[in-house]
Write a protein that holds these residues in place. Structure first.
Motif, PDB file in Angstrom:
ATOM      1  N   LEU A 372      92.828 -50.576  76.145  1.00  0.00           N
ATOM      2  CA  LEU A 372      93.640 -51.703  76.658  1.00  0.00           C
ATOM      3  C   LEU A 372      95.187 -51.503  76.435  1.00  0.00           C
ATOM      4  O   LEU A 372      95.872 -50.999  76.610  1.00  0.00           O
ATOM      5  N   SER A 373      95.126 -51.510  74.254  1.00  0.00           N
ATOM      6  CA  SER A 373      96.983 -51.290  74.574  1.00  0.00           C
ATOM      7  C   SER A 373      97.321 -50.159  74.475  1.00  0.00           C
ATOM      8  O   SER A 373      98.754 -49.463  74.040  1.00  0.00           O
ATOM      9  N   LYS A 374      95.864 -48.815  74.117  1.00  0.00           N
ATOM     10  CA  LYS A 374      96.929 -46.991  74.856  1.00  0.00           C
ATOM     11  C   LYS A 374      96.665 -46.559  75.820  1.00  0.00           C
ATOM     12  O   LYS A 374      98.564 -46.485  76.607  1.00  0.00           O
ATOM     13  N   TYR A 375      96.111 -46.883  76.137  1.00  0.00           N
ATOM     14  CA  TYR A 375      95.388 -46.386  77.718  1.00  0.00           C
ATOM     15  C   TYR A 375      96.266 -46.683  79.162  1.00  0.00           C
ATOM     16  O   TYR A 375      97.277 -46.882  80.230  1.00  0.00           O
ATOM     17  N   LEU A 376      96.541 -48.179  79.143  1.00  0.00           N
ATOM     18  CA  LEU A 376      97.114 -49.643  79.858  1.00  0.00           C
ATOM     19  C   LEU A 376      98.355 -50.095  78.979  1.00  0.00           C
ATOM     20  O   LEU A 376      99.122 -50.083  79.700  1.00  0.00           O
ATOM     21  N   LEU A 377      98.638 -49.680  78.289  1.00  0.00           N
ATOM     22  CA  LEU A 377     100.132 -50.235  77.411  1.00  0.00           C
ATOM     23  C   LEU A 377      99.932 -51.763  77.495  1.00  0.00           C
ATOM     24  O   LEU A 377     100.886 -51.942  78.014  1.00  0.00           O
ATOM     25  N   ILE A 378      98.939 -52.501  77.057  1.00  0.00           N
ATOM     26  CA  ILE A 378      99.230 -54.193  76.675  1.00  0.00           C
ATOM     27  C   ILE A 378      98.540 -54.664  76.032  1.00  0.00           C
ATOM     28  O   ILE A 378      98.097 -53.561  74.626  1.00  0.00           O
ATOM     29  N   ASP A 379      99.544 -55.772  75.225  1.00  0.00           N
ATOM     30  CA  ASP A 379     100.025 -56.285  74.437  1.00  0.00           C
ATOM     31  C   ASP A 379      98.391 -56.166  73.707  1.00  0.00           C
ATOM     32  O   ASP A 379      97.587 -57.148  74.136  1.00  0.00           O
ATOM     33  N   TRP A 380      98.451 -55.858  72.371  1.00  0.00           N
ATOM     34  CA  TRP A 380      97.164 -55.884  71.201  1.00  0.00           C
ATOM     35  C   TRP A 380      97.150 -57.266  71.412  1.00  0.00           C
ATOM     36  O   TRP A 380      95.485 -57.713  70.822  1.00  0.00           O
ATOM     37  N   HIS A 381      97.865 -58.393  71.684  1.00  0.00           N
ATOM     38  CA  HIS A 381      97.390 -59.743  71.211  1.00  0.00           C
ATOM     39  C   HIS A 381      96.926 -59.704  72.615  1.00  0.00           C
ATOM     40  O   HIS A 381      96.100 -61.174  71.666  1.00  0.00           O
ATOM     41  N   GLY A 410      99.092 -51.561  62.554  1.00  0.00           N
ATOM     42  CA  GLY A 410      98.807 -52.024  60.922  1.00  0.00           C
ATOM     43  C   GLY A 410      98.166 -50.960  59.939  1.00  0.00           C
ATOM     44  O   GLY A 410      99.043 -50.122  60.183  1.00  0.00           O
ATOM     45  N   THR A 411      97.838 -51.366  58.946  1.00  0.00           N
ATOM     46  CA  THR A 411      97.962 -50.665  57.865  1.00  0.00           C
ATOM     47  C   THR A 411      96.642 -50.282  58.017  1.00  0.00           C
ATOM     48  O   THR A 411      95.306 -49.958  58.564  1.00  0.00           O
ATOM     49  N   ASP A 412      96.984 -48.528  57.905  1.00  0.00           N
ATOM     50  CA  ASP A 412      95.947 -47.197  57.547  1.00  0.00           C
ATOM     51  C   ASP A 412      95.080 -47.119  58.920  1.00  0.00           C
ATOM     52  O   ASP A 412      94.227 -46.483  59.118  1.00  0.00           O
ATOM     53  N   ALA A 413      96.268 -47.436  59.730  1.00  0.00           N
ATOM     54  CA  ALA A 413      95.617 -47.427  61.937  1.00  0.00           C
ATOM     55  C   ALA A 413      95.099 -46.280  61.701  1.00  0.00           C
ATOM     56  O   ALA A 413      96.650 -45.241  61.948  1.00  0.00           O
ATOM     57  N   VAL A 414      95.104 -46.130  63.296  1.00  0.00           N
ATOM     58  CA  VAL A 414      94.701 -44.577  63.825  1.00  0.00           C
ATOM     59  C   VAL A 414      96.431 -44.310  64.389  1.00  0.00           C
ATOM     60  O   VAL A 414      96.941 -44.900  64.754  1.00  0.00           O
ATOM     61  N   PRO A 415      96.385 -42.898  63.740  1.00  0.00           N
ATOM     62  CA  PRO A 415      98.132 -41.914  64.940  1.00  0.00           C
ATOM     63  C   PRO A 415      98.246 -42.851  66.122  1.00  0.00           C
ATOM     64  O   PRO A 415      96.613 -42.932  66.584  1.00  0.00           O
ATOM     65  N   TYR A 416      98.815 -43.351  66.184  1.00  0.00           N
ATOM     66  CA  TYR A 416      99.435 -44.029  67.853  1.00  0.00           C
ATOM     67  C   TYR A 416      98.433 -42.441  68.857  1.00  0.00           C
ATOM     68  O   TYR A 416      98.240 -42.601  69.716  1.00  0.00           O
ATOM     69  N   PHE A 417      98.720 -40.748  68.220  1.00  0.00           N
ATOM     70  CA  PHE A 417      98.761 -39.737  69.018  1.00  0.00           C
ATOM     71  C   PHE A 417      96.804 -39.195  69.234  1.00  0.00           C
ATOM     72  O   PHE A 417      96.996 -38.550  70.067  1.00  0.00           O
ATOM     73  N   ARG A 418      96.691 -40.214  67.977  1.00  0.00           N
ATOM     74  CA  ARG A 418      94.658 -39.707  67.976  1.00  0.00           C
ATOM     75  C   ARG A 418      94.214 -40.935  69.371  1.00  0.00           C
ATOM     76  O   ARG A 418      93.929 -41.766  68.555  1.00  0.00           O
ATOM     77  N   LEU A 419      93.950 -40.645  70.643  1.00  0.00           N
ATOM     78  CA  LEU A 419      93.354 -41.452  71.584  1.00  0.00           C
ATOM     79  C   LEU A 419      91.598 -41.139  71.232  1.00  0.00           C
ATOM     80  O   LEU A 419      91.009 -40.333  70.681  1.00  0.00           O
ATOM     81  N   LEU A 420      90.929 -42.706  71.974  1.00  0.00           N
ATOM     82  CA  LEU A 420      88.964 -42.147  71.572  1.00  0.00           C
ATOM     83  C   LEU A 420      89.605 -42.531  73.432  1.00  0.00           C
ATOM     84  O   LEU A 420      89.209 -43.077  74.475  1.00  0.00           O
ATOM     85  N   LYS A 469      95.525 -38.840  81.658  1.00  0.00           N
ATOM     86  CA  LYS A 469      96.717 -38.871  81.392  1.00  0.00           C
ATOM     87  C   LYS A 469      97.853 -38.819  81.058  1.00  0.00           C
ATOM     88  O   LYS A 469      99.066 -39.298  80.460  1.00  0.00           O
ATOM     89  N   GLU A 470      98.072 -39.740  82.440  1.00  0.00           N
ATOM     90  CA  GLU A 470      99.092 -39.889  82.968  1.00  0.00           C
ATOM     91  C   GLU A 470      99.553 -41.191  81.468  1.00  0.00           C
ATOM     92  O   GLU A 470     100.275 -42.034  81.096  1.00  0.00           O
ATOM     93  N   GLY A 471      97.875 -42.020  81.405  1.00  0.00           N
ATOM     94  CA  GLY A 471      98.576 -43.302  79.980  1.00  0.00           C
ATOM     95  C   GLY A 471      98.510 -42.736  78.948  1.00  0.00           C
ATOM     96  O   GLY A 471      99.343 -43.658  78.228  1.00  0.00           O
ATOM     97  N   LYS A 472      97.863 -41.713  78.239  1.00  0.00           N
ATOM     98  CA  LYS A 472      98.590 -40.901  77.137  1.00  0.00           C
ATOM     99  C   LYS A 472     100.015 -40.824  77.227  1.00  0.00           C
ATOM    100  O   LYS A 472     100.983 -41.276  76.297  1.00  0.00           O
ATOM    101  N   GLU A 473     100.331 -40.180  78.390  1.00  0.00           N
ATOM    102  CA  GLU A 473     101.820 -40.135  78.445  1.00  0.00           C
ATOM    103  C   GLU A 473     102.711 -41.610  77.918  1.00  0.00           C
ATOM    104  O   GLU A 473     103.959 -41.171  77.336  1.00  0.00           O
ATOM    105  N   ARG A 474     102.526 -42.050  78.786  1.00  0.00           N
ATOM    106  CA  ARG A 474     103.346 -43.804  79.096  1.00  0.00           C
ATOM    107  C   ARG A 474     103.659 -44.518  77.877  1.00  0.00           C
ATOM    108  O   ARG A 474     104.411 -44.932  76.989  1.00  0.00           O
ATOM    109  N   MET A 475     102.095 -44.517  76.886  1.00  0.00           N
ATOM    110  CA  MET A 475     101.782 -44.687  75.487  1.00  0.00           C
ATOM    111  C   MET A 475     102.624 -43.733  74.111  1.00  0.00           C
ATOM    112  O   MET A 475     103.483 -44.417  73.284  1.00  0.00           O
ATOM    113  N   MET A 476     102.745 -42.554  74.408  1.00  0.00           N
ATOM    114  CA  MET A 476     103.345 -41.672  74.075  1.00  0.00           C
ATOM    115  C   MET A 476     105.460 -41.930  73.971  1.00  0.00           C
ATOM    116  O   MET A 476     105.363 -41.966  73.251  1.00  0.00           O
TER     117      MET A 476
END
Length: 483
Positions: A372-381, A410-420, A469-476
């Protein structure tokens, strides 16, 4: 003169420091104990609790009422909509019941802590003493600090320091108290408690068991069941916890105790002690027991953060700069994610598991949050709120911590460029598509590989809603813009 025990998120009689201490003092003074639970329905809704969490809590209260009756302790259950309204209600209760002391266990959330701090001086003015006890974490909230007195912002050093502190002062639990008055005295107390409802002008409520709710019937809500499940998990299942905990199709891969921990039907300390006993008695299972203890400490870490960084309670990101991220306003995409119709089988299976059972496997919580927050870039809230509204184990600290980890805010969060990757996660942790088939029946008849990643059109199942791939590029692009 009686002691008043105020139950909140500690709905048990075993390892309950407030209840145990109140009963000890009552024995010494030759007095009784009366308990109360003030159901703040409006406050729960304001905090995004959904029906699953509220009903589960009510079932836990129903069991608590029976457990307390065996100890000759009446439980007064009242509807008090907000935390603010709880304060005068408690003071009135003390006056009507002749109680000079209130016993309660601390809670980590900001609103709850502010309520308790407001209560203490008002109670003192009325001649009532409040005693608050450490309960919700292995170590006192906010006490795990660096040598310079600063909070930890990263989990691993926090864990090491916490383990050192526990080694110096081992975790101890309280036994269930023994009855402090006779059955006749209990009858007198029950009569007094019953009269209080009318005098306060508040509605009492009888906790329900929700026998017709299929979600509720999946999750035991009694203290006896809690200890039975803990004992069962600490048998054979824990031996393979380190390996199997990431496989959602394995029903015994995790402890499934999170609802009981969230409601306080089982204490975190009881779990820790059980894991310690496994490590001492069964060397072959020690590594898995230690892994589980690490997960318990993650839970503690997020609770300490709520106390040390109050802004987290106000839904603010831990990383200030991430407030600048330009999230997409995409209600249709959000709805497809909520309904489990993204076209990515493991994501959809997880979201449907949440809706059907009120629970989601931890690895899948990470995956669906990253999607949701990375591939779709929708607010995590939006995701945080959806989880709170549907999880039986809805819990601010763990839910907020997990979502901010996934969203890299957040604290100790996964780096933004590492996706699942939803496909790669399925290949690793649901290789036969067993979990997918269980919750996405449209794909059940397909071969395992196509359950994971369908090829072409499948009747009744949507195509992927986003190119990964497009979702990741948009997030980056969005994250780089805040650097």
């Amino acid at each position: 003169m009686s002691q008043l025990v105020w139950f909140r998120s500690d709905l048990r009689i075993h390892d309950n420091p407030a209840l145990f201490t109140a009963c000890q003092q009552a024995q010494q003074q030759g007095s009784g104990v009366i308990a109360c639970f003030l159901r703040p329905l409006q406050q729960w809704q304001d905090h995004d609790w959904g029906q699953n969490r509220m009903r589960y809590t009510e079932r836990c209260v129903a069991d608590l009422k029976e457990e307390l009756e065996a100890l000759h302790i009446p439980l007064i259950c009242l509807d008090v909509d907000t935390f603010k309204e709880q304060i005068p209600t408690l003071l009135q209760l003390c006056t009507l019941l002749g109680c000079e002391q209130i016993f309660a266990n601390e809670e980590p959330e900001l609103n709850e802590r502010q309520r308790d701090q407001a209560l203490i001086p008002l109670a003192e003015q009325a001649g009532i003493r409040c005693q608050l006890f450490h309960d919700q974490s292995l170590l006192p909230l906010g006490s795990v600090l660096k040598n310079d007195g600063m909070p930890y912002r990263v989990y691993t050093p926090f864990r090491k320091q916490a383990q050192q502190l526990i080694a110096q002062q081992p975790v101890e639990t309280f036994p269930a108290p023994v009855p402090v008055i006779s059955e006749h005295q209990q009858e007198v107390q029950n009569q007094v408690a019953a009269q209080v409802w009318d005098q306060l002008g508040l509605s009492s409520f009888q906790p329900e068991t929700y026998a017709d709710d299929p979600v509720q019937q999946r999750w035991p809500a009694t203290e006896k069941d809690a200890f039975h499940l803990l004992e069962a998990f600490c048998g054979q299942p824990i031996n393979r916890y380190k390996v199997q905990r990431d496989f959602p199709a394995d029903a015994k891969g995790t402890s499934l105790l999170s609802p009981m921990l969230a409601a306080g039907k089982l204490s975190i300390k009881s779990c820790w002690r059980a894991a310690e006993q496994i490590s001492l008695s069964d060397p072959a299972a020690a590594e898995s027991a230690n892994t589980w203890q690490g997960e318990l400490l993650w839970r503690d870490f997020y609770r300490h953060l709520l106390v040390l960084y109050p802004e987290l309670n106000r839904y603010q990101p831990f990383k200030e700069e991430t407030k600048q991220i330009r999230w997409r306003d995409a209600p249709e995409d959000l709805q497809r994610w909520q309904e489990g119709k993204t076209g990515f089988p493991l994501v959809d299976a997880a979201m449907r598991q949440l809706k059907e059972t009120g629970w989601m496997h931890n690895r899948l919580r990470m995956l669906t949050a990253v999607f949701l927050s990375k591939y779709l870039l929708i607010d995590w809230h939006e995701g945080e709120r959806w989880f709170m509204q549907h999880l039986v184990d809805a819990d601010l600290a763990s839910n907020n911590g997990g979502w901010q980890w996934a969203a890299s805010t957040g604290t100790d969060a996964v780096p933004y460029f590492r996706l699942l990757s939803p496909y790669r996660q399925a290949e690793r942790f649901d290789a036969q598509g067993e979990f997918i088939a269980r919750f996405v029946p449209e794909l059940a008849k397909l071969p395992a590989k196509q359950r994971i990643q369908p090829k072409g059109y499948v009747q009744g199942y949507p195509n992927p809603m986003v190119d990964l791939k497009e979702g990741k590029e948009r997030m980056m692009t969005a994250f780089k813009a805040i650097k």
